[in-house]
Design a protein around this motif. Structure first.
Motif, short mmCIF file in Angstrom:
data_model
loop_
_atom_site.label_atom_id
_atom_site.label_comp_id
_atom_site.label_asym_id
_atom_site.label_seq_id
_atom_site.Cartn_x
_atom_site.Cartn_y
_atom_site.Cartn_z
N GLN A 2 -12.29 83.03 4.08
CA GLN A 2 -11.73 81.68 4.21
C GLN A 2 -11.01 81.51 5.54
O GLN A 2 -11.14 80.50 6.22
CB GLN A 2 -10.76 81.39 3.06
N ALA A 3 -10.22 82.55 5.91
CA ALA A 3 -9.45 82.47 7.17
C ALA A 3 -10.40 82.36 8.37
O ALA A 3 -10.16 81.58 9.30
CB ALA A 3 -8.56 83.70 7.31
N ILE A 4 -11.49 83.12 8.32
CA ILE A 4 -12.43 83.09 9.45
C ILE A 4 -13.15 81.74 9.51
O ILE A 4 -13.27 81.12 10.56
CB ILE A 4 -13.44 84.26 9.33
N GLU A 5 -13.57 81.26 8.36
CA GLU A 5 -14.26 79.96 8.31
C GLU A 5 -13.35 78.86 8.84
O GLU A 5 -13.76 77.99 9.60
CB GLU A 5 -14.69 79.68 6.86
N ARG A 6 -12.07 78.95 8.44
CA ARG A 6 -11.10 77.92 8.84
C ARG A 6 -10.93 77.91 10.37
O ARG A 6 -10.91 76.85 10.99
CB ARG A 6 -9.75 78.20 8.16
N VAL A 7 -10.83 79.10 10.96
CA VAL A 7 -10.57 79.12 12.41
C VAL A 7 -11.79 78.62 13.19
O VAL A 7 -11.64 77.93 14.21
CB VAL A 7 -10.11 80.52 12.87
N VAL A 53 -14.17 82.08 21.49
CA VAL A 53 -14.23 83.15 20.49
C VAL A 53 -12.99 84.04 20.61
O VAL A 53 -12.39 84.46 19.61
CB VAL A 53 -15.53 83.99 20.64
N GLY A 54 -12.59 84.32 21.86
CA GLY A 54 -11.36 85.11 22.09
C GLY A 54 -10.16 84.43 21.47
O GLY A 54 -9.31 85.08 20.84
N LEU A 55 -10.10 83.12 21.61
CA LEU A 55 -8.98 82.37 21.03
C LEU A 55 -9.02 82.43 19.50
O LEU A 55 -7.98 82.56 18.84
CB LEU A 55 -9.03 80.92 21.52
N ALA A 56 -10.24 82.38 18.96
CA ALA A 56 -10.39 82.49 17.50
C ALA A 56 -9.88 83.84 17.01
O ALA A 56 -9.28 83.94 15.93
CB ALA A 56 -11.85 82.30 17.11
N LEU A 99 -5.92 73.03 23.18
CA LEU A 99 -4.48 72.75 23.13
C LEU A 99 -4.09 72.02 21.85
O LEU A 99 -3.00 72.21 21.32
CB LEU A 99 -4.07 71.98 24.38
N ASN A 100 -4.99 71.18 21.35
CA ASN A 100 -4.73 70.56 20.04
C ASN A 100 -4.61 71.61 18.95
O ASN A 100 -3.73 71.55 18.09
CB ASN A 100 -5.85 69.59 19.68
N ALA A 101 -5.52 72.59 18.99
CA ALA A 101 -5.51 73.63 17.96
C ALA A 101 -4.24 74.47 18.05
O ALA A 101 -3.63 74.81 17.02
CB ALA A 101 -6.74 74.53 18.10
N VAL A 102 -3.83 74.81 19.28
CA VAL A 102 -2.61 75.62 19.45
C VAL A 102 -1.40 74.81 19.01
O VAL A 102 -0.49 75.32 18.35
CB VAL A 102 -2.48 76.09 20.91
N LYS A 103 -1.42 73.53 19.38
CA LYS A 103 -0.31 72.64 18.99
C LYS A 103 -0.22 72.58 17.46
O LYS A 103 0.87 72.67 16.88
CB LYS A 103 -0.57 71.25 19.58
#
Lengths: 265, 366
Positions: A115-120, A145-148, A176-180
């Protein structure tokens, strides 16, 4: 869960890049841009926080001194994205992320892991890359992918070294949206080293400006990023204007020659 | 002023969206790899049977299978040929190939270099030096017989070579690229010393050293097969225990370090394991190049870089390659069994090129 840096000295082979760096406490939920000229120590700072360089001083996260923490314990709390992209090898994105997850989140059930992998992959919008080999991807795709690998572990402290360097504008905003989203309203803190002052102004809660000579200034982006500070730090003539939507933007007009040292008396 | 643009979850150009659950898709992907591993294993088993059947005394494939399943059904002569000569010969090819394939894969990963292998970095040459010293100077230690001292000496020299490479690189703070350069320099240095030893040795010793450097399965016996198989059985689980860490290391060293992989310690341990595998493999059959270099690449082409599959895949590819080489060594010159080390490249290169062309034909990057 604040982050405090006290009297931090770090560098390479007895050559400190910065000495006795002390910063105001960084509050939970903060996204902090780390900016400054080349070779000023942005990457060194992130590496030293990630435990990749020997340091002197104190790094306190949620009241706990990270420098005294065993590497295995530190891994659970910190996520680090290095500047080099993941290598172009025949490893599919899914297992690249899975390998990072397994090393730092042992003990999760298979369902939780999946689930965690699918979510990211969904959060970053890279579901289509999941079963592609890194060797068949562009640099930007590998950077995603590195960020994931970092985000999937939901670390308390995210240290991202130029996470958008290989990305086009669409993916820069996505990242940046994802990190935010991963920090805002949570206990997590993200520190993002970048050369893009406009993204720092737009997204970050605070900016840490590292300047040559070990000087550092930290505060809210609009307070810190002034024409005077940019002139001192980057040796440029710059303006801070507002766009039609009211966002501040940095306009760099021209480089200026630094004042030669011998003229300072 | 932190109002952010809305997230637009798009897909990268040219990347078809993955439908359904990712985990389910990945499980199917993993199943294909397991099938690949099973195919490699079956191919290796078939090669062993053919290897047992081939040789100067021609035996039918059916007789061999019957003999393997029920030795009592064979006549005494055939039983001796199969049990005492052919089976140890064929099994030695499998275990030695597996050791070299595994050692090559581990070395390429920890040194992050596709050209690394026990042979190209001087570890194999060091084993030869150790063996040559025992052969030429007729050394004895603690009353050990030469057939025990020779492999022991090969191992000590192989381990010393690995340690020297590592020590030099750590002392000088060198990168993994420098480690590879040290290894290549070491290879030339050791070859020079072996040349010098051959120059001063008597004719019989030179012949033994040359025989060693050509690599031959001719002196295989079941007790030697068991020793090499035991070394492999001990090393493989330790290798597999590091599979996740090695996968991480391959995708990026800094990322691996930040995730708690003790890279330096792992390099040291892996190089020691490579020495053990190399020395065990070479101790009884001599120097065999190519397998340690190419078997991991064949496995990588088939299975990718996930070390849960790459490590056993490299061992199986090595076993298959050396087994096929063993068959070829009996067929190239009818009635003559060539030293297997001579034919490994002749067998391996066409297989390797076929795999590369196969992947390129499907439009996949290597």
């Amino acid at each position: 869960m604040s982050l405090k840096l006290e009297q931090l000295t770090a560098g390479y082979r007895r050559r400190p890049v910065f000495r006795d760096l002390t910063l105001p406490a960084i509050e939970p939920g903060s996204l902090v841009a780390v900016v400054g000229p080349n070779a000023v120590g942005k990457s060194t700072l992130l590496k030293s926080l990630a435990g990749l360089l020997p340091v002197q001083g104190r790094i306190e996260l949620d009241g706990q001194d990270l420098t005294a923490l065993a590497p295995a314990m530190r891994v659970h709390r910190i996520g680090y994205l290095p500047q080099p992209l993941p290598q172009a090898i025949p490893l599919v994105a899914y297992e690249t992320v899975l390998s990072a997850f397994r090393s730092a989140r042992g003990g999760w059930s298979r369902e939780q892991t999946e689930q965690a992998i699918e979510r990211v992959f969904d959060t970053l919008g890279i579901r289509s890359l999941a079963l592609r080999r890194l060797s068949e991807m562009s640099g930007g795709q590998r950077q995603m992918v590195g960020l994931a690998q970092v985000l999937v572990r939901q670390p308390q402290l995210m240290l991202l070294d130029e996470p958008t360097s290989a990305l086009d504008l669409h993916w820069q905003l996505n990242v940046l949206n994802a990190v935010k989203a991963a920090t805002s309203g949570t206990d997590a803190i993200a520190m993002v080293a970048s050369h893009d002052l406009n993204l720092a102004l737009r997204y970050c809660d605070q900016v840490l400006v590292l300047a040559p000579g070990g000087r550092a200034v930290m505060g809210e982006p609009e307070e810190v990023l002034t024409p005077e500070l940019l002139a001192r730090t980057y040796h440029i003539d710059a303006r801070i204007e507002r766009c039609s939507r009211g966002h501040p933007i940095v306009l760099a007009d021209r480089p200026v020659m630094p004042v030669p040292t011998q003229e300072i008396t | 002023m932190n109002d952010t643009p809305g997230t637009a979850a798009g897909t990268f150009a040219g990347s078809p969206a993955v439908q359904g659950g990712l985990a389910g898709q990945y499980r199917k992907f993993v199943m294909r790899r397991v099938l690949c591993l099973v195919t490699l294993a079956l191919a290796a088993v078939t090669a062993v049977v053919v290897d047992v059947a081939s040789g100067p005394s021609s035996l039918g494939l059916l007789d061999v299978v019957r003999g393997l399943l029920n030795p009592a059904a064979l006549d005494a002569g055939t039983r001796v040929i199969i049990q005492d000569i052919r089976i140890p010969y064929a099994l030695m090819a499998v275990v030695v190939g597996a050791c070299l394939g595994l050692a090559g894969a581990e070395m390429q990963t920890v040194l992050n270099n596709p050209l690394a292998s026990p042979y190209t970095l001087g570890v194999g040459a060091a084993a030869t030096l150790g063996a040559s010293l025992v052969i030429v100077f007729n050394l004895s230690l603690f009353g050990l017989a030469s057939h025990i001292l020779l492999p022991l000496s090969a191992f000590v020299f192989a381990a010393a070579a690995s340690l020297l490479i590592l020590l030099l690189s750590r002392t000088l703070g060198a990168s993994v690229h420098a480690v590879v350069l040290f290894g290549i320099a070491l290879l030339f240095g050791i070859n020079a010393v072996v040349g010098l030893i051959q120059f001063v040795a008597d004719a019989e010793s030179v012949q033994q050293i040359v025989f060693w450097t050509m690599g031959s399965l001719a002196r295989a016996s079941m007790d030697k097969v068991v020793i090499v198989a035991l070394v492999l059985a001990v090393c493989l689980p330790f290798s597999l225990r590091n599979a996740w860490a090695m996968t991480l290391l391959r995708s990026g060293e800094e990322q691996a370090r930040s995730l708690g992989v003790p890279v330096e310690r792992m390099r040291l341990v892996v190089l020691m394991r490579v020495s053990l595998l190399t020395a065990a493999a070479m101790a009884f059959v001599g120097e065999i190049g190519f397998i340690g270099l190419v078997a991991p690449h064949i496995a990588r082409l088939m299975l990718g870089e996930d070390h849960r599959f790459l490590l056993p895949g490299s061992a199986l590819a090595g076993a298959l390659l050396l087994s096929l080489s063993s068959i070829a060594s009996k067929l190239i010159v009818p009635g003559v069994v060539l030293p297997v080390g001579i034919v490994t490249a002749l067998v391996g290169i066409p297989l390797f090129i076929a795999l590369i062309l196969g992947r390129s034909g499907r439009g996949a990057a290597l």
